[in-house]
Design a protein around this motif. Structure first.
Motif, short mmCIF file in Angstrom:
data_model
loop_
_atom_site.label_atom_id
_atom_site.label_comp_id
_atom_site.label_asym_id
_atom_site.label_seq_id
_atom_site.Cartn_x
_atom_site.Cartn_y
_atom_site.Cartn_z
N GLU A 65 0.84 -1.21 0.00
CA GLU A 65 0.00 0.00 0.00
C GLU A 65 0.87 1.24 0.00
OE1 GLU A 65 -3.93 -1.19 -0.17
OE2 GLU A 65 -3.33 0.89 0.17
N ILE A 66 1.86 1.25 0.85
CA ILE A 66 2.71 2.43 0.98
C ILE A 66 3.48 2.68 -0.31
CG2 ILE A 66 4.67 3.43 2.21
CD1 ILE A 66 3.78 1.84 4.69
N TRP A 69 2.00 4.42 -3.47
CA TRP A 69 1.84 5.86 -3.55
C TRP A 69 3.09 6.56 -4.09
CZ3 TRP A 69 -2.78 8.02 -3.19
CH2 TRP A 69 -3.77 7.34 -2.49
N LEU A 70 4.18 5.81 -4.19
CA LEU A 70 5.41 6.43 -4.64
C LEU A 70 5.49 6.49 -6.15
CD1 LEU A 70 8.01 4.66 -2.32
CD2 LEU A 70 7.47 7.09 -2.33
N TYR A 74 10.99 6.43 -7.43
CA TYR A 74 11.22 6.04 -6.04
C TYR A 74 10.98 4.55 -5.83
CZ TYR A 74 11.51 10.98 -4.97
OH TYR A 74 11.87 12.29 -4.94
N MET A 78 13.54 1.65 -4.26
CA MET A 78 13.20 0.74 -3.15
C MET A 78 13.64 -0.69 -3.41
SD MET A 78 12.00 2.67 -0.94
CE MET A 78 12.04 4.44 -1.24
N VAL A 81 16.40 -1.99 -1.16
CA VAL A 81 16.22 -2.14 0.29
C VAL A 81 16.43 -3.58 0.73
CG1 VAL A 81 14.54 -1.98 2.17
CG2 VAL A 81 14.74 -0.14 0.50
N TRP A 85 11.47 -6.76 -1.08
CA TRP A 85 10.92 -5.56 -1.70
C TRP A 85 11.18 -5.56 -3.21
CZ3 TRP A 85 10.69 -0.29 1.19
CH2 TRP A 85 10.07 -0.48 2.44
N ASP B 134 -5.34 5.15 3.40
CA ASP B 134 -4.73 5.91 2.31
C ASP B 134 -3.94 7.09 2.85
OD1 ASP B 134 -7.34 5.56 -0.26
OD2 ASP B 134 -5.82 4.19 0.49
N CYS B 137 -0.75 5.85 4.72
CA CYS B 137 0.23 5.26 3.79
C CYS B 137 0.88 6.34 2.94
CB CYS B 137 -0.42 4.22 2.90
SG CYS B 137 -0.78 2.70 3.77
N LYS B 138 0.06 7.26 2.49
CA LYS B 138 0.58 8.32 1.66
C LYS B 138 1.59 9.16 2.45
CE LYS B 138 -0.86 11.40 -1.96
NZ LYS B 138 -0.08 12.60 -1.67
N VAL B 140 3.48 8.14 4.93
CA VAL B 140 4.73 7.39 5.05
C VAL B 140 5.49 7.42 3.73
CG1 VAL B 140 5.73 5.11 5.46
CG2 VAL B 140 3.87 5.92 6.90
N ALA B 141 4.75 7.26 2.62
CA ALA B 141 5.39 7.29 1.31
C ALA B 141 6.13 8.61 1.10
CB ALA B 141 4.36 7.07 0.21
N MET B 144 9.26 8.69 2.94
CA MET B 144 10.29 7.80 2.41
C MET B 144 11.08 8.42 1.28
SD MET B 144 8.17 4.29 2.38
CE MET B 144 9.26 3.20 1.52
N LYS B 145 10.47 9.39 0.61
CA LYS B 145 11.13 9.94 -0.57
C LYS B 145 12.51 10.49 -0.26
CE LYS B 145 7.01 11.23 -3.18
NZ LYS B 145 6.18 12.34 -3.65
N ILE B 152 15.65 3.56 5.11
CA ILE B 152 14.37 2.87 4.96
C ILE B 152 14.39 1.58 5.77
CG2 ILE B 152 12.81 1.76 3.31
CD1 ILE B 152 12.86 4.48 2.42
#
Lengths: 373, 179
Positions: A65-66, A69-70, A74, A78, A81, A85, B134, B137-138, B140-141, B144-145, B152
């Motif tokens: 899920e996370i 969104w990237l 990106y 990942m 990692v 992943w 959503d 998660c968004k 956290v995303a 992460m960038k 990470i």
């Protein structure tokens, strides 16, 4: 030797689902071994997750899920990692989820045809679909499929000589399968178009006043439909010469959409039409009923604003008129794909691609997935 | 609202009763929270429990601590209010942020420490609250960038199972994505 792992847009076959579930169970079991004592069964995903206050590990579902969104760049980072992943970013479910979050807006995308760092072969761009480009190496006449967002490439197998061959790419195994087409299926292959007939591959060709369609009913056994489906185009009697370049786009839920190009007074235009066909059970003949008919000048397409407004209007009209056109997404995607062939331009080393947002109420897209110059 | 039809009057009354109906949610550390049923039903998990008739007015949530549960309830209340009296809202995070009035509130809501954020994600997942999932998660995303792969790994408590050579190879494959 570098292994190039490569996945296309998405694959939702049962086999793929199985593999992922197996992997998930394996990974979940591995994770719970090092989790803290309090464990509960998550009703939703059938996975055991740790519920301690400071998390030991995040379940794969959540990671997916996370990451969805990237933006693509990106996601690619990942991969470094850990191996899990890496695999996750290749998973078809993940890719499908990711794509659902990152629809590309209706706009011009300037995409360099030869990405920097790759070999300096000269490429000819044939067409594009869903972010994939089909290219041909001019020197060696080899075809390549390229994922422009991740810059991965897959080479198509060489065709056999003296035969009409259908090459299919199995998305699960990423292997190619070649099939020789049955003889006599069509007299002139140059006029044949591939058509999505209710989710099956079919070939359609216009023969005078009708469209003949042959459907591949079972792709695993390569079983073609016994009869040609004949769709009469009776209502176009008044303008026979305008039907020269007819391109069938899709056939779904009893609706057949197609466009044709023509010119009048030297101004090129195309017409988009949707017909409702009712397949009679006794024979393969259809009774068409015109549901939608719209003309647009190709000069309008050069102006981005007009284009998106035009398509927005088309979709609005469609959804109000045809309640059984459940899939406006497919229609707009097909229009976009066909328009690429009709009006894509190779301009100073850049390809202009038209893309549509799947749902016009989506206003802001998190990131455009293709690398921008 | 005056109505001549009997059935309309009855259904309005039912609706009223439903709106004031409460349920009790019990966190893993034994604390009880009483909330409107309609707010609790923002969680699909809770909704199913209630609809299956297994509620008995107190629903145990062994996966969620009281601290997290109270935040989740806050989120649900706020979003339910915003949606008005309609069915549980589905907040779409692809909608234009300038037209969504809750965006500012949501942004403040997720300004929490990392552990809490992850706990919220797990709670949202377990309770099946799409909007909250959503949102978190968004968040956290986005966070992460800016991080390197090693950072990470630390955030997610992941062990690096690549050898240095393997990692270098993977990085090289996707070198352009790091530029």
């Amino acid at each position: 030797m570098v292994n190039i792992f490569f996945k296309f847009t998405c694959c939702s076959s049962p086999r793929c689902l199985e593999t992922l579930n197996e992997e998930r169970t394996r990974i979940a079991n591995k994770e719970t071994k090092r989790a803290k004592p309090e464990i509960a069964v998550n009703k939703k995903s059938q996975e055991k997750i740790s519920i301690s206050a400071t998390q030991q590990s995040i379940p794969l579902d959540i990671v997916m899920e996370i990451l969805s969104w990237l933006p693509v760049t990106y996601v690619l980072r990942m991969k470094c990692v850990c191996k899990q992943w890496y695999t996750l970013t290749q998973d078809c479910h993940f890719i499908e989820k990711h794509m659902s979050r990152h629809r590309i807006k209706c706009s011009y995308n300037k995409i360099p045809i030869t990405p920097p760092g790759n070999s300096q072969d000269n490429f000819q761009l044939i067409c594009g679909c869903n972010g994939m480009l089909l290219k041909k190496r001019i020197a060696s006449n080899k075809f390549l499929i390229m994922n422009n967002a991740t810059r991965q490439m897959l080479e198509l197998p060489d065709p056999h000589k003296n035969s009409f061959e259908m090459v299919s790419l199995d998305l699960e195994s990423e292997s190619f399968k070649s099939t020789i087409m049955p003889k006599g299926l069509f007299s002139n292959w140059e006029k044949v178009w591939a058509l999505d007939w209710n989710g099956c591959l079919s070939f359609a060709v216009r023969v005078e006043e009708v469209i003949n369609v042959v459907v591949l009913e079972d792709y695993k056994k390569l079983k073609w439909g016994k009869e040609k489906i004949v769709i009469p185009l009776a209502f176009t009697n008044s303008t026979p010469n305008l039907m020269e370049d007819l391109v069938p786009l899709f056939a779904q839920n009893g609706l057949v959409g197609y466009i044709y190009t023509a010119s009048s007074d030297d101004v090129p235009f195309f017409n988009a039409m949707i017909m409702k066909v009712a397949l009679e059970s006794s024979s393969a003949k259809c009774q068409p009923e015109l549901r939608f008919n719209q003309e647009v000048q190709t000069t309008d397409l050069k102006n981005e604003v007009n284009f998106s407004t035009y398509i927005a209007n088309v979709l609005e009209e469609l959804s109000s008129e045809t309640t059984d056109l459940k899939n406006e997404v497919n229609f707009s995607t097909y229009i976009a794909n066909v328009l690429e062939e009709l009006s894509s331009e190779v301009l100073e080393g850049f390809l202009l691609i038209f893309r549509l947002s799947s749902n016009d109420s989506v206003k802001v897209i998190p990131e455009i997935s293709c690398p921008q110059t | 609202m005056a109505s001549s039809s009997t059935s309309v009057v009855v259904s309005n009354k039912e609706k009223e009763n439903k709106n004031t109906k409460k349920v009790t949610l019990k966190s893993s550390d034994g604390e009880s929270f009483e909330v409107d049923e309609s707010v609790a039903m923002e969680s699909q998990t809770i909704k199913h429990i209630i609809e299956d008739g297994c509620a008995n007015n107190e629903i145990p949530l062994p996966n969620v601590t009281s601290g997290i549960l109270s935040r989740v309830i806050e989120y649900c209340k706020k979003h339910k209010e915003a949606a008005g009296e309609s069915e549980p809202s589905v907040t779409s995070y692809t909608s234009n942020s300038t037209t969504n009035p809750l965006t500012e509130w949501d942004t403040e809501f997720v300004k929490v420490d990392q552990n809490t954020l992850f706990d919220l994600i797990l709670a949202a997942n377990y309770l099946d609250i799409k909007g909250l999932l959503d949102l978190t998660c968004k968040t956290v995303a986005d966070m992460m960038k800016g991080k390197t792969p090693q950072e990470i790994r630390e955030t997610f408590h992941i062990k690096n199972d690549y050898t240095p050579e393997e990692e270098a190879e993977v990085r090289k494959e996707n070198q352009w994505a790091f530029e």
